[in-house]
Motif scaffolding. Structure first.
Motif, PDB file in Angstrom:
ATOM      1  N   ALA A 118      26.667  53.845  38.224  1.00 42.43           N
ATOM      2  CA  ALA A 118      26.047  52.843  39.092  1.00 42.43           C
ATOM      3  C   ALA A 118      26.943  52.448  40.267  1.00 42.43           C
ATOM      4  N   PRO A 119      26.356  52.148  41.428  1.00 46.09           N
ATOM      5  CA  PRO A 119      27.133  51.730  42.588  1.00 46.09           C
ATOM      6  C   PRO A 119      27.814  50.385  42.375  1.00 46.09           C
ATOM      7  N   HIS A 120      29.014  50.257  42.928  1.00 51.88           N
ATOM      8  CA  HIS A 120      29.736  48.994  42.849  1.00 51.88           C
ATOM      9  C   HIS A 120      29.997  48.447  44.250  1.00 51.88           C
ATOM     10  N   ILE A 121      30.669  47.339  44.300  1.00 51.78           N
ATOM     11  CA  ILE A 121      30.855  46.622  45.556  1.00 51.78           C
ATOM     12  C   ILE A 121      31.611  47.450  46.598  1.00 51.78           C
ATOM     13  N   THR A 153      41.632  45.316  53.564  1.00 48.37           N
ATOM     14  CA  THR A 153      41.199  45.161  52.175  1.00 48.37           C
ATOM     15  C   THR A 153      40.568  43.783  52.033  1.00 48.37           C
ATOM     16  N   ILE A 154      39.442  43.703  51.341  1.00 49.68           N
ATOM     17  CA  ILE A 154      38.847  42.400  51.071  1.00 49.68           C
ATOM     18  C   ILE A 154      38.899  42.138  49.578  1.00 49.68           C
ATOM     19  N   ASP A 155      39.078  40.883  49.231  1.00 49.44           N
ATOM     20  CA  ASP A 155      39.246  40.506  47.827  1.00 49.44           C
ATOM     21  C   ASP A 155      38.038  39.705  47.362  1.00 49.44           C
ATOM     22  N   TYR A 156      37.454  40.138  46.274  1.00 47.86           N
ATOM     23  CA  TYR A 156      36.276  39.454  45.728  1.00 47.86           C
ATOM     24  C   TYR A 156      36.681  38.498  44.613  1.00 47.86           C
ATOM     25  N   THR A 157      36.179  37.278  44.699  1.00 47.53           N
ATOM     26  CA  THR A 157      36.291  36.290  43.625  1.00 47.53           C
ATOM     27  C   THR A 157      34.904  35.660  43.457  1.00 47.53           C
ATOM     28  N   PRO A 158      34.676  34.927  42.379  1.00 55.79           N
ATOM     29  CA  PRO A 158      33.349  34.320  42.185  1.00 55.79           C
ATOM     30  C   PRO A 158      32.904  33.403  43.319  1.00 55.79           C
ATOM     31  N   THR A 159      33.853  32.868  44.094  1.00 57.17           N
ATOM     32  CA  THR A 159      33.488  31.946  45.183  1.00 57.17           C
ATOM     33  C   THR A 159      33.560  32.607  46.560  1.00 57.17           C
ATOM     34  N   HIS A 202      38.470  55.520  58.550  1.00 57.52           N
ATOM     35  CA  HIS A 202      38.496  55.123  57.139  1.00 57.52           C
ATOM     36  C   HIS A 202      38.359  53.611  56.996  1.00 57.52           C
ATOM     37  N   ASN A 203      37.526  53.212  56.054  1.00 57.27           N
ATOM     38  CA  ASN A 203      37.368  51.780  55.782  1.00 57.27           C
ATOM     39  C   ASN A 203      38.281  51.341  54.652  1.00 57.27           C
ATOM     40  N   GLY A 204      38.669  50.052  54.694  1.00 60.78           N
ATOM     41  CA  GLY A 204      39.500  49.482  53.641  1.00 60.78           C
ATOM     42  C   GLY A 204      38.722  49.306  52.346  1.00 60.78           C
ATOM     43  N   LEU A 205      39.440  49.011  51.285  1.00 62.66           N
ATOM     44  CA  LEU A 205      38.859  48.937  49.946  1.00 62.66           C
ATOM     45  C   LEU A 205      38.570  47.490  49.564  1.00 62.66           C
ATOM     46  N   VAL A 206      38.009  47.307  48.377  1.00 64.25           N
ATOM     47  CA  VAL A 206      37.691  45.988  47.842  1.00 64.25           C
ATOM     48  C   VAL A 206      38.496  45.784  46.559  1.00 64.25           C
ATOM     49  N   SER A 207      39.221  44.688  46.494  1.00 61.64           N
ATOM     50  CA  SER A 207      39.924  44.320  45.267  1.00 61.64           C
ATOM     51  C   SER A 207      39.161  43.182  44.580  1.00 61.64           C
ATOM     52  N   VAL A 208      39.481  42.940  43.340  1.00 59.24           N
ATOM     53  CA  VAL A 208      38.825  41.887  42.558  1.00 59.24           C
ATOM     54  C   VAL A 208      39.890  40.944  42.032  1.00 59.24           C
ATOM     55  N   ALA A 209      39.867  39.718  42.534  1.00 52.69           N
ATOM     56  CA  ALA A 209      40.864  38.706  42.135  1.00 52.69           C
ATOM     57  C   ALA A 209      42.280  39.253  42.270  1.00 52.69           C
ATOM     58  N   GLY A 210      42.512  39.967  43.378  1.00 54.39           N
ATOM     59  CA  GLY A 210      43.844  40.463  43.673  1.00 54.39           C
ATOM     60  C   GLY A 210      44.217  41.756  42.981  1.00 54.39           C
ATOM     61  N   GLN A 211      43.332  42.310  42.178  1.00 57.99           N
ATOM     62  CA  GLN A 211      43.626  43.554  41.465  1.00 57.99           C
ATOM     63  C   GLN A 211      42.721  44.673  41.945  1.00 57.99           C
ATOM     64  N   LYS A 212      43.233  45.891  41.831  1.00 52.53           N
ATOM     65  CA  LYS A 212      42.414  47.048  42.147  1.00 52.53           C
ATOM     66  C   LYS A 212      41.255  47.112  41.161  1.00 52.53           C
ATOM     67  N   MET A 213      40.069  47.384  41.674  1.00 54.35           N
ATOM     68  CA  MET A 213      38.898  47.495  40.807  1.00 54.35           C
ATOM     69  C   MET A 213      38.962  48.824  40.058  1.00 54.35           C
ATOM     70  N   SER A 214      38.842  48.776  38.745  1.00 57.84           N
ATOM     71  CA  SER A 214      38.911  50.002  37.954  1.00 57.84           C
ATOM     72  C   SER A 214      38.212  49.805  36.619  1.00 57.84           C
ATOM     73  N   SER A 251      39.342  50.869  33.789  1.00 56.54           N
ATOM     74  CA  SER A 251      40.319  50.537  32.755  1.00 56.54           C
ATOM     75  C   SER A 251      40.590  49.046  32.670  1.00 56.54           C
ATOM     76  N   LEU A 252      40.491  48.348  33.806  1.00 58.06           N
ATOM     77  CA  LEU A 252      40.689  46.894  33.807  1.00 58.06           C
ATOM     78  C   LEU A 252      39.398  46.146  33.494  1.00 58.06           C
ATOM     79  N   GLY A 253      38.284  46.849  33.506  1.00 57.03           N
ATOM     80  CA  GLY A 253      37.003  46.216  33.215  1.00 57.03           C
ATOM     81  C   GLY A 253      36.590  45.176  34.234  1.00 57.03           C
ATOM     82  N   ASN A 254      37.045  45.342  35.480  1.00 49.18           N
ATOM     83  CA  ASN A 254      36.759  44.314  36.497  1.00 49.18           C
ATOM     84  C   ASN A 254      35.814  44.809  37.601  1.00 49.18           C
ATOM     85  N   SER A 255      35.068  45.848  37.316  1.00 48.84           N
ATOM     86  CA  SER A 255      34.138  46.363  38.332  1.00 48.84           C
ATOM     87  C   SER A 255      33.027  45.358  38.618  1.00 48.84           C
ATOM     88  N   VAL A 256      32.690  45.210  39.870  1.00 48.22           N
ATOM     89  CA  VAL A 256      31.586  44.355  40.298  1.00 48.22           C
ATOM     90  C   VAL A 256      30.478  45.275  40.777  1.00 48.22           C
TER      91      VAL A 256
END
Length: 472
Positions: free
Chosen positions: A36-39, A304-310, A259-271, A273-278
């Motif tokens: 499935a596609p992610h953020i 790079t943009i960082d995703y948090t719940p807010t 090339h476009n920058g990536l998206v991190s999740v709460a300061g961590q790389k989305m992966s 293994s970390l179970g933090n995919s959005v």
């Protein structure tokens, strides 16, 4: 007009001059449809949608190719007895398409699947072998590899020496002349389904990942085109290998690499293994697509943009201010179509907005111009300056059009909420009409009917009640 962009190969912001005057050819690496596609997928697709829209606004004709990688190691690994690899790939492809459509990302001029260009890949591999840059594996596996040592410029995109690169992990090193050589064709394996193999001059097998994009780009844009785009994570090895094999085959290939920058999740790389995919489906279920689009596009595309719940709260408020002004202005003047003069989008947007997007697609600065125009429009509304209101409303509409914010679909939640609000308002007006009729104030009752009719609400009186429906 002087559009400038950051070229990853030159590592500098350079003037963009199309190879063919008035036309732009863009190839963007689309999804490998394994899951499935992610953020991050949404962010990358949106970046090139914005580039495409700005080129078009500047009067350029854009041929935009975004591929689908529908045969790959991971697709085969994720398939099952219950869902064949090709069914999995198609199902996931539809999920990507739905997410793109929800965000208002324009469909590409063409969206080729890798499996439809196998013959072009064969031809490209044969050219590389004939020119001394590729070789069949000596172990009889049916694999064919690109010989990185045969191409002196290998590593140019990422400024690396082959000696400093990681080994290519697409086949056992024992079958290669150099562990960094990468697969152009992968011989059939006993544990893979027969349907995932094609005949070739080297035996049955399937293409390597990198050769797919080189073949598809050349097929639909020609051997030379303007821009090759993709996520920053694709620079190595994918784009490095594309550049090497296409150049070694004698193709000029892409004039610019973006090339476009990536998206991190709460300061961590989305992966995984970390179970933090959005995932896209969750993001779009909980936020208005226009808000998601605004947020994903609000940072510079190379950052790079960082995703948090807010993260989307500020985007929601900012978009709300734009929508509020447009609603107030339309209530005063009517829809823009009623008084729009004949002009292109390029002529309608403020000069500062255009200058920002000309400067390597500086959307943050462009948004600052948009919000300053909204503030000026609100001031004009407060002072009843209809001429200024009209001008700013048209400018805001043009900027919103360029950014694609009107093209994002309303979320199901928003549609449901709007439906409830409409029903409540209509029922209030119907109650007022019943009261007017009971008081024999037929003029007031008729006025309420006329107001609802003007708003697209059709009333049908029955002996016991009044029913209503939307016109059309």
């Amino acid at each position: 007009m002087s559009i400038r962009l950051y070229d990853s190969l030159q590592q500098a912001v350079v003037d963009f001059v199309p190879r063919e005057p008035g036309r732009v050819g863009m190839y963007v690496c689309g999804p490998t449809v394994q899951s499935a596609p992610h953020i991050g997928h949404l962010r990358s697709a949106l970046v090139y949608d914005l580039w495409r829209r700005w080129f078009a606004a500047r009067g350029l004709s854009v041929t935009f190719i975004r591929n689908v990688t529908d045969i790959d190691d991971k697709i085969l690994a994720n398939a099952s007895d219950a869902e064949s690899w090709w069914a999995l790939a198609y199902r996931v492809e539809l999920e990507f398409t739905a997410s793109y459509r929800a965000l208002g990302i324009l469909p590409p001029s063409y969206e080729p699947r890798a499996t439809a260009s196998i013959d072009r890949m064969h031809a490209l591999i044969e050219t590389l072998i004939a020119r001394g840059h590729a070789y069949p594996a000596h172990d009889g596996s049916g694999d064919v590899y690109f010989d990185v040592r045969s191409w002196p410029s290998y590593g140019a995109l990422t400024r690396q020496s082959p000696d400093d690169m990681e080994d290519a992990a697409d086949a056992p090193a024992r079958a290669k002349r150099d562990p960094r050589d990468f697969a152009l064709w992968k011989g059939a394996k006993a544990d893979e389904p027969e349907s995932a193999h094609w005949e070739s001059p080297w035996g049955r097998g399937r293409p390597g990942w990198h050769i797919e994009c080189s073949a598809m780009a050349a097929r639909y844009l020609g051997e030379a085109f303007d821009i090759h785009g993709g996520g920053l994570d694709l620079r190595f090895p994918h784009h490095e290998n594309e550049l090497a094999q296409s150049s070694a085959a004698g193709h000029p290939f892409a004039k610019h690499w973006v090339h476009n920058g990536l998206v991190s999740v709460a300061g961590q790389k989305m992966s995984k293994s970390l179970g933090n995919s959005v995932f896209a489906v969750d993001l779009l279920a909980n936020h208005e697509p226009a808000v998601v689009r605004y947020w994903l596009g609000s940072a510079h595309y190379r950052s790079t943009i960082d995703y948090t719940p807010t993260s989307l709260d500020e985007a929601r408020e900012a978009l709300g201010r734009i929508q509020s002004f447009r609603g107030r202005a339309r209530a005063r003047l009517g829809p823009e179509d009623g008084y729009r003069w004949v002009a292109s989008i390029e002529e309608l947007v403020p000069a500062a907005f255009a200058a920002a997007l000309d400067d390597d697609l500086a959307v943050p600065q462009a948004l600052a111009v948009l919000h300053e125009t909204v503030r000026a429009g609100n001031s004009a509304l407060d002072s009843a300056d209809d001429v200024a209101v009209r001008t700013t409303l048209l400018q805001v509409g043009a900027m919103v059009n360029v950014l694609g914010l009107d093209d994002a679909a309303p979320s199901p939640r928003a549609a449901e909420s709007a439906g409830r609000a409409l029903a409540n308002l209509v029922e209030v007006k119907l109650a007022e009409r019943r009261e007017a009729r009971a008081d024999r104030d037929f003029a007031a009752a008729d006025r309420i009917r006329d107001e609802l009719t003007a708003a697209g609400i059709v009333l049908e009186d029955t002996p016991t009640s009044t029913e209503w429906r939307l016109d059309g």
